[in-house]
Motif scaffolding. Structure first.
Motif, PDB file in Angstrom:
ATOM      1  N   LYS A 183       0.836  -1.199   0.000  1.00  0.00           N
ATOM      2  CA  LYS A 183       0.000   0.000   0.000  1.00  0.00           C
ATOM      3  C   LYS A 183       0.876   1.257   0.000  1.00  0.00           C
ATOM      4  CE  LYS A 183      -3.895  -2.285   0.274  1.00  0.00           C
ATOM      5  NZ  LYS A 183      -4.885  -2.259  -0.835  1.00  0.00           N
ATOM      6  N   PRO A 184       0.319   2.386  -0.456  1.00  0.00           N
ATOM      7  CA  PRO A 184       1.117   3.622  -0.560  1.00  0.00           C
ATOM      8  C   PRO A 184       1.290   4.344   0.769  1.00  0.00           C
ATOM      9  CG  PRO A 184      -1.120   4.015  -1.323  1.00  0.00           C
ATOM     10  CD  PRO A 184      -1.036   2.549  -1.038  1.00  0.00           C
ATOM     11  N   MET A 185       2.354   5.167   0.818  1.00  0.00           N
ATOM     12  CA  MET A 185       2.631   5.960   2.012  1.00  0.00           C
ATOM     13  C   MET A 185       3.415   7.198   1.606  1.00  0.00           C
ATOM     14  SD  MET A 185       5.681   3.729   3.748  1.00  0.00           S
ATOM     15  CE  MET A 185       7.284   3.589   2.972  1.00  0.00           C
ATOM     16  N   SER A 186       3.485   8.160   2.516  1.00  0.00           N
ATOM     17  CA  SER A 186       4.267   9.370   2.276  1.00  0.00           C
ATOM     18  C   SER A 186       5.757   9.057   2.396  1.00  0.00           C
ATOM     19  CB  SER A 186       3.885  10.451   3.286  1.00  0.00           C
ATOM     20  OG  SER A 186       2.506  10.769   3.195  1.00  0.00           O
ATOM     21  N   SER A 187       6.561   9.799   1.650  1.00  0.00           N
ATOM     22  CA  SER A 187       8.003   9.514   1.587  1.00  0.00           C
ATOM     23  C   SER A 187       8.708   9.653   2.930  1.00  0.00           C
ATOM     24  CB  SER A 187       8.677  10.444   0.576  1.00  0.00           C
ATOM     25  OG  SER A 187       8.189  10.239  -0.720  1.00  0.00           O
ATOM     26  N   TYR A 188       8.239  10.547   3.784  1.00  0.00           N
ATOM     27  CA  TYR A 188       8.948  10.763   5.051  1.00  0.00           C
ATOM     28  C   TYR A 188       8.914   9.530   5.948  1.00  0.00           C
ATOM     29  CZ  TYR A 188       4.685  11.510   7.899  1.00  0.00           C
ATOM     30  OH  TYR A 188       3.497  11.367   8.583  1.00  0.00           O
ATOM     31  N   LEU A 189       8.071   8.568   5.603  1.00  0.00           N
ATOM     32  CA  LEU A 189       7.924   7.363   6.407  1.00  0.00           C
ATOM     33  C   LEU A 189       8.779   6.197   5.914  1.00  0.00           C
ATOM     34  CD1 LEU A 189       4.059   7.653   6.814  1.00  0.00           C
ATOM     35  CD2 LEU A 189       5.758   8.014   8.609  1.00  0.00           C
ATOM     36  N   VAL A 190       9.576   6.433   4.864  1.00  0.00           N
ATOM     37  CA  VAL A 190      10.516   5.409   4.402  1.00  0.00           C
ATOM     38  C   VAL A 190      11.665   5.338   5.405  1.00  0.00           C
ATOM     39  CG1 VAL A 190      12.056   4.672   2.545  1.00  0.00           C
ATOM     40  CG2 VAL A 190       9.919   5.853   1.995  1.00  0.00           C
ATOM     41  N   MET A 191      12.086   4.125   5.740  1.00  0.00           N
ATOM     42  CA  MET A 191      13.137   3.982   6.746  1.00  0.00           C
ATOM     43  C   MET A 191      14.188   2.968   6.337  1.00  0.00           C
ATOM     44  SD  MET A 191      12.950   0.749   8.308  1.00  0.00           S
ATOM     45  CE  MET A 191      13.587   0.952   9.960  1.00  0.00           C
ATOM     46  N   LEU A 192      15.326   3.081   7.017  1.00  0.00           N
ATOM     47  CA  LEU A 192      16.417   2.138   6.856  1.00  0.00           C
ATOM     48  C   LEU A 192      17.109   2.027   8.211  1.00  0.00           C
ATOM     49  CD1 LEU A 192      18.324   0.464   4.955  1.00  0.00           C
ATOM     50  CD2 LEU A 192      19.642   2.570   4.662  1.00  0.00           C
ATOM     51  N   ALA A 193      17.396   0.800   8.641  1.00  0.00           N
ATOM     52  CA  ALA A 193      18.172   0.574   9.863  1.00  0.00           C
ATOM     53  C   ALA A 193      19.069  -0.635   9.637  1.00  0.00           C
ATOM     54  CB  ALA A 193      17.262   0.344  11.065  1.00  0.00           C
ATOM     55  N   ILE A 194      20.329  -0.469   9.952  1.00  0.00           N
ATOM     56  CA  ILE A 194      21.309  -1.535   9.779  1.00  0.00           C
ATOM     57  C   ILE A 194      22.146  -1.625  11.042  1.00  0.00           C
ATOM     58  CG2 ILE A 194      23.329  -2.314   8.468  1.00  0.00           C
ATOM     59  CD1 ILE A 194      22.211  -0.783   6.062  1.00  0.00           C
ATOM     60  N   GLY A 195      22.350  -2.820  11.538  1.00  0.00           N
ATOM     61  CA  GLY A 195      23.170  -2.991  12.730  1.00  0.00           C
ATOM     62  C   GLY A 195      23.287  -4.450  13.097  1.00  0.00           C
ATOM     63  N   LYS A 196      23.995  -4.716  14.178  1.00  0.00           N
ATOM     64  CA  LYS A 196      24.126  -6.077  14.704  1.00  0.00           C
ATOM     65  C   LYS A 196      22.901  -6.352  15.577  1.00  0.00           C
ATOM     66  CE  LYS A 196      28.263  -7.875  13.597  1.00  0.00           C
ATOM     67  NZ  LYS A 196      28.682  -9.260  13.405  1.00  0.00           N
ATOM     68  N   PHE A 197      21.817  -6.698  14.934  1.00  0.00           N
ATOM     69  CA  PHE A 197      20.570  -6.905  15.651  1.00  0.00           C
ATOM     70  C   PHE A 197      20.191  -8.382  15.693  1.00  0.00           C
ATOM     71  CE2 PHE A 197      19.802  -2.591  13.734  1.00  0.00           C
ATOM     72  CZ  PHE A 197      19.837  -1.884  14.918  1.00  0.00           C
ATOM     73  N   GLN A 198      19.507  -8.748  16.754  1.00  0.00           N
ATOM     74  CA  GLN A 198      18.742  -9.986  16.812  1.00  0.00           C
ATOM     75  C   GLN A 198      17.283  -9.586  16.966  1.00  0.00           C
ATOM     76  OE1 GLN A 198      20.327 -12.254  20.079  1.00  0.00           O
ATOM     77  NE2 GLN A 198      22.172 -12.871  18.965  1.00  0.00           N
ATOM     78  N   TYR A 199      16.382 -10.517  16.775  1.00  0.00           N
ATOM     79  CA  TYR A 199      14.974 -10.182  17.002  1.00  0.00           C
ATOM     80  C   TYR A 199      14.188 -11.416  17.405  1.00  0.00           C
ATOM     81  CZ  TYR A 199      13.720 -12.074  12.358  1.00  0.00           C
ATOM     82  OH  TYR A 199      13.505 -12.890  11.268  1.00  0.00           O
ATOM     83  N   GLN A 200      13.074 -11.168  18.051  1.00  0.00           N
ATOM     84  CA  GLN A 200      12.116 -12.214  18.386  1.00  0.00           C
ATOM     85  C   GLN A 200      10.786 -11.834  17.757  1.00  0.00           C
ATOM     86  OE1 GLN A 200      12.011 -13.373  22.551  1.00  0.00           O
ATOM     87  NE2 GLN A 200      14.173 -12.838  22.834  1.00  0.00           N
ATOM     88  N   THR A 201      10.057 -12.823  17.327  1.00  0.00           N
ATOM     89  CA  THR A 201       8.784 -12.575  16.650  1.00  0.00           C
ATOM     90  C   THR A 201       7.628 -13.090  17.481  1.00  0.00           C
ATOM     91  OG1 THR A 201       9.853 -12.791  14.489  1.00  0.00           O
ATOM     92  CG2 THR A 201       7.453 -12.914  14.534  1.00  0.00           C
ATOM     93  N   ASP A 202       6.663 -12.246  17.687  1.00  0.00           N
ATOM     94  CA  ASP A 202       5.390 -12.626  18.299  1.00  0.00           C
ATOM     95  C   ASP A 202       4.327 -12.427  17.228  1.00  0.00           C
ATOM     96  OD1 ASP A 202       3.510 -13.397  20.156  1.00  0.00           O
ATOM     97  OD2 ASP A 202       4.136 -11.954  21.681  1.00  0.00           O
ATOM     98  N   PHE A 203       3.104 -12.810  17.508  1.00  0.00           N
ATOM     99  CA  PHE A 203       2.014 -12.596  16.550  1.00  0.00           C
ATOM    100  C   PHE A 203       0.823 -11.992  17.267  1.00  0.00           C
ATOM    101  CE2 PHE A 203       4.605 -15.729  14.455  1.00  0.00           C
ATOM    102  CZ  PHE A 203       4.563 -15.353  13.119  1.00  0.00           C
ATOM    103  N   SER A 204       0.218 -10.995  16.642  1.00  0.00           N
ATOM    104  CA  SER A 204      -0.979 -10.380  17.204  1.00  0.00           C
ATOM    105  C   SER A 204      -2.141 -11.358  17.111  1.00  0.00           C
ATOM    106  CB  SER A 204      -1.321  -9.099  16.451  1.00  0.00           C
ATOM    107  OG  SER A 204      -1.796  -9.405  15.142  1.00  0.00           O
ATOM    108  N   ASN A 205      -3.220 -11.046  17.801  1.00  0.00           N
ATOM    109  CA  ASN A 205      -4.410 -11.894  17.717  1.00  0.00           C
ATOM    110  C   ASN A 205      -4.946 -11.975  16.299  1.00  0.00           C
ATOM    111  OD1 ASN A 205      -4.262 -12.375  20.438  1.00  0.00           O
ATOM    112  ND2 ASN A 205      -5.841 -10.890  21.008  1.00  0.00           N
ATOM    113  N   SER A 206      -4.646 -10.953  15.483  1.00  0.00           N
ATOM    114  CA  SER A 206      -5.118 -10.926  14.099  1.00  0.00           C
ATOM    115  C   SER A 206      -4.102 -11.539  13.137  1.00  0.00           C
ATOM    116  CB  SER A 206      -5.423  -9.484  13.682  1.00  0.00           C
ATOM    117  OG  SER A 206      -4.265  -8.670  13.808  1.00  0.00           O
ATOM    118  N   GLY A 207      -2.980 -12.048  13.665  1.00  0.00           N
ATOM    119  CA  GLY A 207      -2.019 -12.748  12.838  1.00  0.00           C
ATOM    120  C   GLY A 207      -0.879 -11.913  12.288  1.00  0.00           C
ATOM    121  N   ILE A 208      -0.757 -10.648  12.709  1.00  0.00           N
ATOM    122  CA  ILE A 208       0.324  -9.788  12.218  1.00  0.00           C
ATOM    123  C   ILE A 208       1.637 -10.171  12.912  1.00  0.00           C
ATOM    124  CG2 ILE A 208       1.198  -7.417  12.115  1.00  0.00           C
ATOM    125  CD1 ILE A 208      -1.129  -7.910  10.238  1.00  0.00           C
ATOM    126  N   PRO A 209       2.722 -10.406  12.144  1.00  0.00           N
ATOM    127  CA  PRO A 209       4.020 -10.674  12.779  1.00  0.00           C
ATOM    128  C   PRO A 209       4.539  -9.421  13.486  1.00  0.00           C
ATOM    129  CG  PRO A 209       4.017 -11.308  10.441  1.00  0.00           C
ATOM    130  CD  PRO A 209       2.792 -10.484  10.670  1.00  0.00           C
TER     131      PRO A 209
END
Length: 695
Positions: A183-209
């Motif tokens: 879906k479309p969005m305004s340009s100011y909302l484009v992002m980039l992040a790079i680093g030594k990251f780990q992550y954990q994933t949960d899921f909402s009741n509606s199934g969103i990661p």
């Protein structure tokens, strides 16, 4: 005048462009270079020419372009270092433009850290993405952005949208990661992040990661940093009544972020300072920022204000819905206490701030807190069910579009008999504090009635209200009431209030005990043991305040207090470690005969100097600089690090550094030292210093 005319012409031209040209999709291949602090890329835009237009503009600040192709053919173009201007090769209907570019941005993209600690992240709030990605400063131009990022495969790259795969590149160490938006969005909302990251994933009741990121060394802080994140997501999705509009939701902490957080579409970036353990959670946690940035995914990202005049439609909504989420977690009394806090700040500001909410130059307090209060007024006036219905219709009607205040108010008046014109006049177009409306709404809550009644007791003598104060401290009342009691006895003699302080300490309420630590400056011997127990509380702020007070009150026990504090670290800014080092140094200076103290002090001095260096985050450096220079203001190495701080990207830190230099150079000796070291500084450091002193 010429400058204003040019600005007006540029804005007018772009406004006309939106009615004649519709940019639909962007496919961007991004290649950041940490060492060069640059970004190269290949971009393809799909766009539709709706009606005749002479030239098409893409915002691009100080960006260089190679060959530009429109519909597969090379075309001439203009680059005025503000815009890429296209004037040939396009036709009515569908078109494609592609180009290679290179940017060395001075803002919006930040390259921080060194080695494995390096990070790259963006902050495009408002209209700044065009500094690193040719795009659109006008928030009314909404585009589907698909970003692929090529970077060292030892690091994690994150952008907007669903991760749809990756591939190796020409160099063995590099991978390309693909992200896709639907879906479309305004340009100011484009992002980039790079680093030594780990992550954990949960899921909402509606199934969103729900992907929650962190640095590997912060794994033990995960549960407190992201506490109640799923609860917040599920609550807001249900409360708002509109399904989360994107495919995934990510949260990424980065070092030296400029603000608390930023609601990039589908991927919030927030400050590393909110990565907390249990004790830090009790002092300042991520929950409010978490809820605020998530609420923006609907209010700001899905539906975007047309201009700054209507900015409250984003910040007011995000602030209010974050507060509703906090009510779910912390309860009704907390909710009303926060509203009361907002009201007091608005009331004070209204004495000098004459800019109303509906003005692009309004203060953050107006956009956020007064905007939230305005929404609360509507909700209480028409009822929660009608309010929720109107909000749902508003979001559905204007999803992926831009709005003005009247668009929202129109949905309110469709579901309820509500005087929108008067509301707008009182809450949005007038700077004055709406005292009658706010007082009425606050006193609907029992806790607030009790608090206001208790505050009325401030004018009464202690003996006349003692029994009431004692009852409150012994009860299970909300902490704000107990803090009000402690506030009222702060200037009373301890002999008269000892029983009340004892009750406060026995409450085992972290917040109440912290207030005791921060407000009681004189501790009698009879209360010493009880007060010392504050050094064990799970609150870094409590420990810090208690340590300083005990140090001042009981000089004979200072060695013992240093022993207790020797392994303290504190929050992300190492405030407790730096506190210990500072007092250890100070103690050794008053005990020069003790060799052990002298040895420890030397180690402390070296460690404290180390924390002033650019290899640390600004919050650590600022604490270290402040404390070290208070003791040794002529230290050349630390003064160099102070000057270096004036070149930092974080404006709050550079302001501190400039102010500190101004303060120090009132001393002629320090001024002379700075003048002598100036030739040893970098060109940028010399330039910044020259703006403060004669070098």
């Amino acid at each position: 005048m010429k400058y204003l005319l040019l600005l007006f012409f540029s804005f007018l031209s772009f406004g006309q462009q939106i009615t004649k040209v519709d940019f639909i999709k962007c496919d961007a291949k991004i290649n950041p270079n940490f060492n060069l602090k640059s970004i190269e890329g290949i971009v393809t835009y799909e766009f539709k020419v709706i009606s005749e237009i002479d030239s098409i503009r893409i915002d691009a600040k100080n960006i260089d372009f190679k060959e530009v192709l429109i519909n597969g053919k090379s075309v001439n173009f203009k680059n005025n270092k503000k815009e890429l201007i296209l004037f040939e090769g396009f036709k009515n209907g569908k078109n494609k433009v592609s180009f290679e570019y290179k940017a060395t941005p001075k803002q919006t993209v930040y390259f921080t850290g060194i080695g494995d600690g390096q990070q790259i992240w963006t902050q495009g709030q408002g209209k700044y993405t065009s500094h690193w990605l040719p795009s659109f400063d006008d928030v009314n131009e909404k585009v589907i952005f698909n970003i692929s990022v090529r970077y060292d495969n030892n690091f994690v790259a994150i952008s907007n949208g669903l991760w749809v795969g990756g591939s190796g590149a020409n160099y063995r160490r590099f991978n390309t990661i693909y992200f896709e938006m639907k879906k479309p969005m305004s340009s100011y909302l484009v992002m980039l992040a790079i680093g030594k990251f780990q992550y954990q994933t949960d899921f909402s009741n509606s199934g969103i990661p729900l992907e929650n990121y962190y640095k590997p060394e912060d794994e033990s802080k995960y549960q407190y940093t992201y506490k109640d994140s799923k609860t917040i997501f599920d609550f807001l999705e249900k409360q708002i009544g509109v399904k989360y509009p994107w495919q995934v939701y990510r949260q990424v902490p980065v070092e030296d972020f400029l603000y608390a957080g930023m609601e990039n579409t589908s991927a919030t970036i927030f400050s590393q300072d909110y990565v907390v353990d249990e004790s830090a959670f009790n002092d300042r946690n991520y929950i409010n920022v978490n809820a605020h940035e998530l609420a923006h995914q609907w209010f700001g990202d899905l539906v975007t204000a047309k201009s700054g005049k209507h900015h409250w439609l984003q910040e007011g909504f995000a602030t209010y819905y974050a507060l509703l989420a906090e009510r779910k977690i912390f309860g009704e009394d907390y909710f009303y206490n926060q509203l009361f806090s907002y009201a007091n700040r608005i009331k004070v500001a209204a004495k000098t701030d004459t800019i109303p909410v509906m003005n692009e130059k309004a203060s953050s307090l107006s956009f956020y807190q007064k905007g939230a209060w305005a929404l609360h007024f509507i909700r209480e006036s028409i009822g929660a069910k009608k309010f929720d219905k109107a909000v749902k219709k508003y979001l559905k009607k204007y999803q992926f579009k831009n709005v003005e205040t009247d668009d929202f108010l129109a949905e309110i008046t469709k579901v309820a008999d509500f005087d929108a014109a008067n509301f707008k006049k009182v809450w949005l177009e007038d700077y004055k504090y709406p005292a009658n409306e706010i007082n009425f709404l606050l006193t609907k809550n029992g806790f607030m009635r009790d608090l206001l009644k208790l505050q009325y007791e401030r004018k009464n003598k202690l003996e006349d209200k003692y029994k009431l104060l004692k009852v409150i401290l012994a009860s299970d009342s909300y902490s704000a009431l107990k803090i009000e009691v402690l506030y009222q006895i702060t200037n009373e003699s301890f002999e008269k209030t000892a029983e009340l302080y004892d009750l406060a300490m026995k409450s085992n309420d972290i917040v109440v005990r912290r207030f005791v630590a921060e407000s009681l400056s004189k501790v009698p011997e009879s209360f010493k043991e009880s007060f010392e127990s504050l050094l064990e509380d799970k609150s870094y702020e409590t420990k810090q305040a208690a340590f300083i007070t005990l140090w001042d009150n009981f000089p004979k026990d200072r060695a013992n207090y240093l022993q207790i504090a020797q392994n303290w670290e504190g929050r992300n800014d190492k405030e407790l470690r730096i506190l210990y080092l500072t007092y250890a140094i100070s103690y050794s200076m008053t005990h020069p005969e003790n060799q052990e103290y002298a040895t420890n002090a030397l180690k402390a001095v070296n460690e404290l100097i180390d924390y002033t260096k650019p290899s640390y985050e600004s919050s650590i450096r600022q604490n270290a600089l402040e404390n070290f220079l208070a003791m040794f203001p002529e230290n050349i190495e630390v003064l160099k690090n102070l000057v270096q701080a004036t070149t930092h990207h974080k404006w709050q830190f550079t302001k501190f550094a400039r102010d500190k230099i101004r303060e120090l150079t009132k001393n002629d000796k320090i001024l002379k030292v700075l003048q002598e070291i100036a030739p040893q500084l970098s060109v940028e450091e010399q330039y910044q210093l020259s703006k403060l002193i004669k070098v």
